[in-house]
Design a protein around this motif. Structure first.
Motif, PDB file in Angstrom:
ATOM      1  N   ILE A   1       0.840  -1.205   0.000  1.00  0.00           N
ATOM      2  CA  ILE A   1       0.000   0.000   0.000  1.00  0.00           C
ATOM      3  C   ILE A   1       0.870   1.249   0.000  1.00  0.00           C
TER       4      ILE A   1
ATOM      5  N   THR B   1       3.423   0.536   5.325  1.00  0.00           N
ATOM      6  CA  THR B   1       2.977   1.277   4.149  1.00  0.00           C
ATOM      7  C   THR B   1       4.063   2.215   3.644  1.00  0.00           C
TER       8      THR B   1
ATOM      9  N   LYS C   1      -2.366  -1.279  -3.830  1.00  0.00           N
ATOM     10  CA  LYS C   1      -3.394  -0.292  -3.493  1.00  0.00           C
ATOM     11  C   LYS C   1      -2.743   1.068  -3.292  1.00  0.00           C
TER      12      LYS C   1
ATOM     13  N   ASP D   1      -7.068  -3.790   5.100  1.00  0.00           N
ATOM     14  CA  ASP D   1      -6.343  -4.491   4.040  1.00  0.00           C
ATOM     15  C   ASP D   1      -5.220  -5.381   4.559  1.00  0.00           C
TER      16      ASP D   1
END
Length: 184
Positions: free
Chosen positions: A6, A61, A82, A181
């Motif tokens: 992500i 992330t 994502k 997620d």
């Protein structure tokens, strides 16, 4: 199974007041991530008001200040499962309101079809180009409603109180999206 990759991208211009909300948000999230990576516990007072279960996922992330990247944003979309975009928007909502828009809705004209941009090219336009030439990862946009008057340009680094106070809520929404997620 590998975990989802992500990227959180903050877009905007720090010299245009409220338009900088995406950049201010990712700057704060970068500090939060750095504190967590240095070993500061999610229960530290610095993280007051944020989900203690979601905070650890921030370490996993990628966070990027995309500024007013325009077409350069195309290269920022590659290599991730994502992308969470944080940006200012102009719609019919109240100042400081936060809208969550799926990338497909932006492309289909649903979401905020009239989404405005101070960037060279709007986010929906870049996503449309990316879809045609390189494919798209999953896209979620968190937009914060800014000024109502499109002809007004304020050259200032200060944000309005309503938009500035939206940042903690915005961070909580992004953290919840990441947790959903990455939670095993």
């Amino acid at each position: 199974m590998t975990k989802k990759t992500i990227r959180i991208m903050g877009c905007g211009n720090l010299w245009m007041g409220d338009d900088g909300v995406g950049i201010h948000t990712v700057q704060k999230m970068t500090v939060m991530k750095d504190k967590l990576k240095s070993g500061i516990s999610p229960s530290d007072p610095y993280f007051e008001g944020y989900s203690k279960t979601a905070l650890p996922f921030l370490k996993e992330t990628d966070i990027l200040d995309a500024g007013v990247s325009g077409l350069d944003m195309l290269c920022f979309l590659e290599g991730f499962d994502k992308i969470i975009i944080v940006d200012a928007l102009k719609s019919s909502e109240n100042l400081g309101a936060i809208l969550k828009i799926k990338g497909d809705d932006l492309l289909d004209g649903e979401g905020v079809g009239g989404m405005m941009s101070s960037h060279d090219v709007s986010v929906p336009t870049v996503l449309g180009i990316a879809k045609e030439i390189q494919g798209l990862p999953e896209i979620v946009v968190f937009g914060v409603e800014i000024q109502k008057y499109p002809d007004t340009v304020d050259l200032t680094t200060a944000m309005s109180p309503a938009v500035e106070s939206a940042i903690p809520r915005l961070i909580s929404l992004v953290l919840a999206e990441i947790e959903a997620d990455l939670k095993a």
